[in-house]
Design a protein around this motif. Structure first.
Motif, PDB file in Angstrom:
ATOM      1  N   LEU A 188      47.646  33.095  36.194  1.00  0.00           N
ATOM      2  CA  LEU A 188      47.481  33.937  37.199  1.00  0.00           C
ATOM      3  C   LEU A 188      47.413  33.079  38.323  1.00  0.00           C
ATOM      4  N   ALA A 189      48.097  33.220  39.475  1.00  0.00           N
ATOM      5  CA  ALA A 189      47.868  32.411  40.681  1.00  0.00           C
ATOM      6  C   ALA A 189      46.462  32.922  41.266  1.00  0.00           C
ATOM      7  N   ALA A 190      45.902  32.296  42.056  1.00  0.00           N
ATOM      8  CA  ALA A 190      44.707  32.805  42.885  1.00  0.00           C
ATOM      9  C   ALA A 190      45.449  33.650  44.218  1.00  0.00           C
ATOM     10  N   PRO A 191      44.551  34.643  44.362  1.00  0.00           N
ATOM     11  CA  PRO A 191      45.298  35.647  45.446  1.00  0.00           C
ATOM     12  C   PRO A 191      45.169  34.681  46.775  1.00  0.00           C
ATOM     13  N   ALA A 192      46.209  34.614  47.486  1.00  0.00           N
ATOM     14  CA  ALA A 192      46.160  34.025  49.005  1.00  0.00           C
ATOM     15  C   ALA A 192      46.011  35.132  50.019  1.00  0.00           C
ATOM     16  N   ASP A 193      46.217  34.634  50.880  1.00  0.00           N
ATOM     17  CA  ASP A 193      45.669  35.608  52.277  1.00  0.00           C
ATOM     18  C   ASP A 193      44.394  36.523  52.181  1.00  0.00           C
ATOM     19  N   ASN A 194      43.632  35.942  51.746  1.00  0.00           N
ATOM     20  CA  ASN A 194      42.233  36.497  51.562  1.00  0.00           C
ATOM     21  C   ASN A 194      41.677  36.718  52.778  1.00  0.00           C
ATOM     22  N   ILE A 195      40.917  37.803  53.308  1.00  0.00           N
ATOM     23  CA  ILE A 195      40.220  37.864  54.674  1.00  0.00           C
ATOM     24  C   ILE A 195      38.882  38.185  54.205  1.00  0.00           C
ATOM     25  N   ILE A 196      37.915  37.307  54.180  1.00  0.00           N
ATOM     26  CA  ILE A 196      36.518  37.371  53.873  1.00  0.00           C
ATOM     27  C   ILE A 196      35.423  36.858  54.929  1.00  0.00           C
ATOM     28  N   THR A 197      34.521  37.769  55.162  1.00  0.00           N
ATOM     29  CA  THR A 197      33.443  37.229  56.132  1.00  0.00           C
ATOM     30  C   THR A 197      32.285  37.205  55.479  1.00  0.00           C
TER      31      THR A 197
END
Length: 148
Positions: free
Chosen positions: A48-57
């Motif tokens: 499984l690839a790591a999720p990309a385009d994460n938006i985290i504050t």
């Protein structure tokens, strides 16, 4: 009279044979069956690839002079990964204790009013949760860091 004597011995012999079969049991029947079958085993692996385009504050603010902090890590959105059926936020505190939050629920982050000073790590991981088991495969995400 001679014939009757032989005939009598024959009947006696047959009776003894039948009686011994009844006492000893009838001989077992033997059978031989053959069948040919093949089974196909399919096995494979998937990374499984790591999720990309994460938006985290992530924010960490001191709580007065207590030495503790208010830590908030909120996942606004995360990327999708083929074959993943779940996503999780993993948080590691400065003492290397891990906490995991299931992002498929309404909980979208982590908050603490007593966060210890030091460097915290967090990452969003893609998971494949095997149906009807507690087994799960997880991606390996590069953690992000915040200092408190």
């Amino acid at each position: 009279m001679g014939t009757d004597r032989i005939h009598g011995r024959t009947i006696t012999a047959v009776m003894l044979l039948l009686l011994s079969c009844l006492i000893a049991g009838a001989p077992a029947a033997h059978a031989f069956f053959t069948s040919a079958a093949t089974a196909k085993l399919t096995a494979g692996t998937h990374i499984l690839a790591a999720p990309a385009d994460n938006i985290i504050t992530a924010t960490c603010l001191p709580l007065g002079n207590s030495g503790k902090h208010r830590l908030d890590i909120i996942v606004v959105s995360h990327g999708t990964v083929p074959k993943a059926n779940a996503y999780a936020l993993t948080i590691t505190d400065p003492s290397n204790n891990k906490v995991t939050r299931d992002l498929t629920t309404t909980v979208r982050g982590y908050s603490s009013n007593s966060a210890a000073s030091g460097t915290w790590e967090y990452a969003v991981e893609a998971q494949y949760q095997v149906p009807d088991t507690t087994n799960a495969w997880s991606s390996s995400s590069q953690p992000l860091r915040i200092s408190c």
